[in-house]
Design a protein around this motif. Structure first.
Motif, mmCIF file in Angstrom:
data_model
loop_
_atom_site.group_PDB
_atom_site.id
_atom_site.type_symbol
_atom_site.label_atom_id
_atom_site.label_comp_id
_atom_site.label_asym_id
_atom_site.label_seq_id
_atom_site.Cartn_x
_atom_site.Cartn_y
_atom_site.Cartn_z
ATOM 1 N N ARG A 89 55.214 63.021 27.041
ATOM 2 C CA ARG A 89 54.135 61.786 26.026
ATOM 3 C C ARG A 89 53.094 62.601 25.429
ATOM 4 O O ARG A 89 52.187 61.579 24.544
ATOM 5 C CB ARG A 89 54.300 59.966 26.745
ATOM 6 N N ILE A 90 52.445 62.839 26.765
ATOM 7 C CA ILE A 90 51.377 63.455 26.542
ATOM 8 C C ILE A 90 50.737 64.365 25.630
ATOM 9 O O ILE A 90 49.744 64.220 24.855
ATOM 10 C CB ILE A 90 50.629 63.903 28.071
ATOM 11 N N ALA A 91 51.568 65.337 24.789
ATOM 12 C CA ALA A 91 51.887 66.483 23.753
ATOM 13 C C ALA A 91 51.356 65.432 22.188
ATOM 14 O O ALA A 91 50.748 65.637 21.627
ATOM 15 C CB ALA A 91 52.923 67.030 23.869
ATOM 16 N N ARG A 92 52.204 63.820 22.680
ATOM 17 C CA ARG A 92 52.103 62.835 21.381
ATOM 18 C C ARG A 92 50.646 62.204 20.818
ATOM 19 O O ARG A 92 50.193 62.243 19.996
ATOM 20 C CB ARG A 92 52.979 62.241 20.969
ATOM 21 N N ILE A 93 49.989 61.962 22.151
ATOM 22 C CA ILE A 93 48.478 61.238 22.283
ATOM 23 C C ILE A 93 47.671 62.146 22.363
ATOM 24 O O ILE A 93 46.248 61.534 22.166
ATOM 25 C CB ILE A 93 49.409 60.116 23.342
ATOM 26 N N CYS A 94 48.271 62.836 22.842
ATOM 27 C CA CYS A 94 47.156 63.699 23.237
ATOM 28 C C CYS A 94 47.576 65.461 22.764
ATOM 29 O O CYS A 94 47.113 66.181 23.360
ATOM 30 C CB CYS A 94 46.127 64.290 24.285
ATOM 31 N N PRO A 95 47.211 65.497 21.467
ATOM 32 C CA PRO A 95 47.596 67.026 20.959
ATOM 33 C C PRO A 95 46.024 67.989 20.963
ATOM 34 O O PRO A 95 46.761 69.079 20.937
ATOM 35 C CB PRO A 95 47.657 67.045 19.558
ATOM 36 N N ASP A 96 45.166 67.559 21.131
ATOM 37 C CA ASP A 96 43.593 68.725 21.404
ATOM 38 C C ASP A 96 44.245 69.015 22.906
ATOM 39 O O ASP A 96 44.058 68.783 23.675
ATOM 40 C CB ASP A 96 42.895 67.659 21.355
ATOM 41 N N GLU A 97 43.872 70.339 22.556
ATOM 42 C CA GLU A 97 44.241 71.086 24.193
ATOM 43 C C GLU A 97 43.243 70.450 25.149
ATOM 44 O O GLU A 97 42.862 70.684 26.362
ATOM 45 C CB GLU A 97 44.185 72.312 24.484
ATOM 46 N N THR A 98 41.849 70.725 24.257
ATOM 47 C CA THR A 98 40.368 70.055 25.057
ATOM 48 C C THR A 98 40.567 68.938 25.789
ATOM 49 O O THR A 98 39.809 68.915 27.174
ATOM 50 C CB THR A 98 39.088 70.598 24.565
ATOM 51 N N LEU A 99 41.144 68.119 24.527
ATOM 52 C CA LEU A 99 40.892 67.090 25.360
ATOM 53 C C LEU A 99 41.766 66.660 26.223
ATOM 54 O O LEU A 99 41.245 65.966 27.014
ATOM 55 C CB LEU A 99 40.819 65.688 24.328
ATOM 56 N N ARG A 100 42.929 67.169 26.548
ATOM 57 C CA ARG A 100 44.297 67.216 27.090
ATOM 58 C C ARG A 100 44.027 67.630 28.575
ATOM 59 O O ARG A 100 43.692 67.130 29.915
ATOM 60 C CB ARG A 100 45.199 67.989 26.764
ATOM 61 N N ARG A 101 43.058 68.388 28.604
ATOM 62 C CA ARG A 101 42.263 69.001 30.014
ATOM 63 C C ARG A 101 41.406 67.715 30.660
ATOM 64 O O ARG A 101 41.200 67.905 32.068
ATOM 65 C CB ARG A 101 41.786 70.678 30.476
ATOM 66 N N LYS A 102 40.579 67.451 29.565
ATOM 67 C CA LYS A 102 40.031 66.438 30.165
ATOM 68 C C LYS A 102 40.480 65.390 31.059
ATOM 69 O O LYS A 102 40.158 65.356 32.160
ATOM 70 C CB LYS A 102 38.803 66.048 29.575
ATOM 71 N N MET A 103 41.200 65.026 30.098
ATOM 72 C CA MET A 103 41.858 64.178 30.838
ATOM 73 C C MET A 103 42.664 63.718 32.199
ATOM 74 O O MET A 103 42.384 63.298 33.113
ATOM 75 C CB MET A 103 42.904 63.161 30.140
ATOM 76 N N LEU A 104 43.832 65.506 32.965
ATOM 77 C CA LEU A 104 44.311 65.673 32.921
ATOM 78 C C LEU A 104 44.025 66.353 34.526
ATOM 79 O O LEU A 104 44.118 66.453 35.993
ATOM 80 C CB LEU A 104 45.529 66.457 32.293
ATOM 81 N N VAL A 105 42.502 67.097 34.057
ATOM 82 C CA VAL A 105 41.999 67.979 35.163
ATOM 83 C C VAL A 105 40.483 67.497 35.662
ATOM 84 O O VAL A 105 40.101 67.443 36.739
ATOM 85 C CB VAL A 105 42.256 69.416 34.631
ATOM 86 N N ASP A 106 39.635 67.234 34.306
ATOM 87 C CA ASP A 106 38.253 67.734 34.519
ATOM 88 C C ASP A 106 37.858 66.241 34.956
ATOM 89 O O ASP A 106 36.934 66.157 35.949
ATOM 90 C CB ASP A 106 37.844 68.111 33.142
ATOM 91 N N ASN A 107 38.322 65.752 34.352
ATOM 92 C CA ASN A 107 37.873 63.593 34.687
ATOM 93 C C ASN A 107 38.337 63.223 36.205
ATOM 94 O O ASN A 107 37.388 62.754 36.872
ATOM 95 C CB ASN A 107 38.583 62.794 33.214
ATOM 96 N N PRO A 108 39.607 63.659 36.968
ATOM 97 C CA PRO A 108 40.119 62.903 37.934
ATOM 98 C C PRO A 108 39.383 64.203 38.637
ATOM 99 O O PRO A 108 38.790 63.563 40.369
ATOM 100 C CB PRO A 108 41.617 63.199 38.203
ATOM 101 N N THR A 109 38.966 65.924 38.072
ATOM 102 C CA THR A 109 38.042 66.105 39.782
ATOM 103 C C THR A 109 36.992 65.598 39.841
ATOM 104 O O THR A 109 36.115 66.269 41.058
ATOM 105 C CB THR A 109 37.596 67.469 39.023
ATOM 106 N N ARG A 110 36.073 65.697 38.542
ATOM 107 C CA ARG A 110 35.347 64.383 39.035
ATOM 108 C C ARG A 110 35.183 63.632 39.218
ATOM 109 O O ARG A 110 33.698 63.011 40.042
ATOM 110 C CB ARG A 110 34.138 65.198 37.497
ATOM 111 N N LEU A 111 35.957 62.558 39.513
ATOM 112 C CA LEU A 111 35.407 61.005 40.499
ATOM 113 C C LEU A 111 36.356 61.692 41.284
ATOM 114 O O LEU A 111 35.951 60.897 42.380
ATOM 115 C CB LEU A 111 37.104 60.519 38.436
ATOM 116 N N TYR A 112 36.544 61.978 41.323
ATOM 117 C CA TYR A 112 37.820 61.920 43.078
ATOM 118 C C TYR A 112 37.682 63.249 43.676
ATOM 119 O O TYR A 112 37.853 63.261 46.093
ATOM 120 C CB TYR A 112 39.298 62.258 42.604
ATOM 121 N N TRP A 113 37.128 64.438 43.023
ATOM 122 C CA TRP A 113 37.130 66.029 44.526
ATOM 123 C C TRP A 113 35.639 66.461 44.169
ATOM 124 O O TRP A 113 35.166 67.224 44.509
ATOM 125 C CB TRP A 113 37.547 67.011 43.793
ATOM 126 N N THR A 114 34.324 65.880 43.449
ATOM 127 C CA THR A 114 32.805 66.016 43.497
ATOM 128 C C THR A 114 31.858 64.961 44.883
ATOM 129 O O THR A 114 32.782 64.150 44.623
ATOM 130 C CB THR A 114 33.136 66.441 42.658
#
Length: 296
Positions: A271-296
């Motif tokens: 479903r991620i591909a359907r609700i977030c087709p933009d790969e830049t936004l997808r990377r933010k949601m799945l990688v960058d945002n949780p990294t900033r919140l939980y691993w820094t």
């Protein structure tokens, strides 16, 4: 991934033991920002005050599923079935070797030593349940007391609420000065789309301060149409659009207290591909945002 047979709450559905393999390939470092571990009950008993008794869903099954789905990291959220005993959560975090972080449930009597121990294990926040039908019990004063204790650790608050409780929790939101993450799209009525009053109120709140985050999770709980949850897409897309730097994705495995049906976790990931087709936004949601919140 077969759930061990045990006495559970009548009507409680076990998780899907054979989910489909997602067609989408997740980016490196992708994080499932909302999942759980339950039991096993013979090692980590369920709370006698819980409103439900789930099927065992231990860490080994979670880790196996995460790899199958393509997630390299996870945020494991304590659920009410274990109460304030975070032993199963800590056990999973320690076994994950820094690939997981945790959200605990604690009481106002917790001391600095206990909090330090949880922090060392990988806990980075606490969860508050405001949903009355799930027997939410903590007072506002107790919740604010907990927030005061966790703030020096740099932790945040995760809240589970529904639109009809927003007026009641407003004093809490105004009284905390730490990040606040709303579970499951704030449980807005997704069948009404992103133009309904409930969503508009949530949007105003989320965009009023950079303290507020949202999880695009649990379409299976909110959809009125069932799989593939198309009626939840408009709200999901809008949340990703308005909050690209503060949005997270979660599967909610093993989908506690579901009684209508049990979702296919592979379908939820696709479903991620359907609700977030933009790969830049997808990377933010799945990688960058949780990294900033939980691993820094």
């Amino acid at each position: 991934m077969t759930a061990k047979h045990q006495m559970v709450t009548p009507g409680y559905l076990p998780f899907d033991p054979d989910p489909g393999k997602p067609h989408i390939v997740l980016p490196a470092g992708a994080c499932d920002s909302h999942c759980h571990v339950f039991g096993p009950a013979n090692k980590f008993p369920y709370s006698p005050t819980s409103s439900y008794v789930p099927v065992d869903a231990p860490k080994e099954l979670l880790f196996k599923l995460q790899e199958f789905l393509g997630f390299e990291r996870a945020v494991i959220v304590q659920a009410s079935c274990h109460g304030t005993d975070n032993s199963a959560l800590v056990d999973a975090l320690q076994a994950s070797r820094d690939t997981s972080r945790g959200i605990a449930i604690v009481g106002p009597d917790i001391d600095d030593r206990e909090l330090a121990s949880l922090h060392e294990a990988g806990v980075r926040g606490v969860r508050f349940n405001f949903v009355k039908r799930l027997k939410a019990r903590q007072s506002l004063e107790d919740r604010l007391s907990v927030v005061e204790k966790i703030a020096p650790l740099g932790w945040h608050v995760v809240i589970y609420t529904e639109p009809e409780e927003m007026d009641e929790i407003q004093p809490f939101l105004e009284g905390v000065d730490v990040p606040v993450i709303f579970d499951h799209m704030g449980r807005v009525p997704v069948e009404k789309g992103a133009d309904c009053p409930e969503f508009e109120r949530l949007e105003r709140l989320l965009t009023s301060s950079d303290r507020f985050w949202i999880k695009v999770s649990c379409p299976e709980r909110l959809s009125k149409k069932g799989p593939p949850y198309l009626d939840a897409d408009a709200v999901s897309r809008r949340l990703i659009e308005i909050l690209p730097d503060r949005v997270l994705f979660g599967t909610d495995w093993p989908h506690p207290n579901m009684v209508s049906h049990m979702p296919d976790d592979g379908l939820l990931v696709d479903r991620i591909a359907r609700i977030c087709p933009d790969e830049t936004l997808r990377r933010k949601m799945l990688v960058d945002n949780p990294t900033r919140l939980y691993w820094t």
